[in-house]
Write an enzyme that holds these catalytic residues in place. Sequence first.
Site, PDB file in Angstrom:
ATOM      1  N   HIS A 113      86.884  58.394  48.376  1.00 28.89           N
ATOM      2  CA  HIS A 113      85.762  58.075  49.245  1.00 28.89           C
ATOM      3  C   HIS A 113      85.266  59.383  50.183  1.00 28.89           C
ATOM      4  O   HIS A 113      85.956  60.159  50.572  1.00 28.89           O
ATOM      5  CB  HIS A 113      86.012  56.839  50.080  1.00 28.89           C
ATOM      6  CG  HIS A 113      84.527  56.274  51.150  1.00 28.89           C
ATOM      7  ND1 HIS A 113      84.550  57.037  52.288  1.00 28.89           N
ATOM      8  CD2 HIS A 113      83.801  55.435  50.766  1.00 28.89           C
ATOM      9  CE1 HIS A 113      83.178  56.554  52.608  1.00 28.89           C
ATOM     10  NE2 HIS A 113      82.877  55.661  51.750  1.00 28.89           N
TER      11      HIS A 113
ATOM     12  N   GLU B 103      77.904  58.424  45.760  1.00 24.27           N
ATOM     13  CA  GLU B 103      77.434  58.379  47.148  1.00 24.27           C
ATOM     14  C   GLU B 103      77.214  59.894  47.755  1.00 24.27           C
ATOM     15  O   GLU B 103      78.358  60.262  48.067  1.00 24.27           O
ATOM     16  CB  GLU B 103      78.759  57.766  47.721  1.00 24.27           C
ATOM     17  CG  GLU B 103      78.943  56.247  47.163  1.00 24.27           C
ATOM     18  CD  GLU B 103      79.623  55.509  48.330  1.00 24.27           C
ATOM     19  OE1 GLU B 103      79.116  54.453  48.693  1.00 24.27           O
ATOM     20  OE2 GLU B 103      80.786  55.795  48.790  1.00 24.27           O
TER      21      GLU B 103
HETATM   22  P1  PGA Z   1      77.056  52.771  54.343  1.00 25.61           P
HETATM   23  O1  PGA Z   1      78.275  53.319  53.658  1.00 25.61           O
HETATM   24  O2  PGA Z   1      76.328  51.959  53.630  1.00 25.61           O
HETATM   25  O3  PGA Z   1      77.463  52.232  55.573  1.00 25.61           O
HETATM   26  O4  PGA Z   1      76.099  53.943  54.247  1.00 25.61           O
HETATM   27  C1  PGA Z   1      78.533  53.498  52.555  1.00 25.61           C
HETATM   28  C2  PGA Z   1      79.966  54.038  51.966  1.00 25.61           C
HETATM   29  O5  PGA Z   1      80.655  54.719  52.842  1.00 25.61           O
HETATM   30  O6  PGA Z   1      80.410  53.686  51.047  1.00 25.61           O
END
Ligand code: PGA
Length: 271
Positions: free
Chosen positions: A104, A176
Site C-alpha cells: 500500500h 492506486e
Molecule cells: P481513500 O483511500 O479512498 O481514502 O483515498 C484509498 C486507499 O488508501 O486505498
Amino acid sequence: MNRGFLFGTNFKMNQTPAETALFLTDLAGLPLPRRPVQRFVIPPFTSLPAAAEARAASPGGANGAGSIWIGAQNMHEAAAGAFTGEISAPMLTALGVDLVLLGHAERRTLFGETDLTIQPKVAAALAADLRVLLCVGESAEEKRIEIGPETVARQLKIALHGLDPAAADRLQIAYEPVWSIGADGIPAGPDDIAPIAALIRDLLVDRLGAAGRAVPILYGGSVSPQNAASFANIAEIGGLFVGRAAWTVAGFNAVLAAALADDRQAPSARG
Ligand code: PGA
C-alpha cells in the site's frame, strides 16, 4: 474462479475490535447486489479475530453466498523469528484471514517499504495460500515528469518476480495513484486509469500467460458514490478499493450501489 466484481475497504489505523465486529455483522446482514460481487474488509491486525468471529456467526459464514473476505494490512515474509512488531502469514491463516494487502502507498511512503522488500512478502503470502492484494501506483512527482507507466511497470515486475502462474488465482492488483489517495488526494479520471490498467493487464499476461488474464485489477484512490460508476466501467477494471468513503456500512453500501448501478452509464464524474 471468477467471483464477480471485487469491492472492499481498508480501515487503515481505525476501528476497535468491537467496532469492526459490528461493521462485519451489519454488512453481512445487507442484501446482496444482483450482480455477483465479492466484498472484502481489511481492518487493523488487532481487529482480525473479532472480524473472523463476526463473519463466522453471520448467515453466509466464511464460505457461503455473499461471504466477505477478511484481509490484513501487511505481513512479514518469514514464518516466524526474531522480528519484533511483525506478523507472519501462518499467524494470519490461523485466524481465518483470507487476504493480505501488500505494498500500500502508505507503507511505501511512510514506512520505507520498497519493491524489493515487497517482493518476498508476495511470494510468502501466496505460498501460505493467502490471497494477495498488491498495490501499485505512481507518485505526483512521477506523474509530473511522465514516468507513471514506467513506475507501475517496475513495481509490478519486481513484486511478481519468480511468481508461479499456478498462484495467479490468488492474486489481485490495485492501481492506486499516490496522488489520488486520502483527504488531500485528487481522484483520478478514467483517462488516467484506462492506459495504466491496460499496461498492468499486458504485464500480467506477459508474466503469467493465460492465468494473467483472469487476475482482477482494482482502482483505488478517493473513490466515492459520485465517481464510483466512472471507474467501474473502465475496461480491465474489475473492482474498487475504497478508504474513507467506506468506513461506515452505509458508506460502503452507497459506494458499491453507485458502482454497480448501471454498467452502461457514461463516465460522468471525475471528482
Ligand atoms: P481513500 O483511500 O479512498 O481514502 O483515498 C484509498 C486507499 O488508501 O486505498
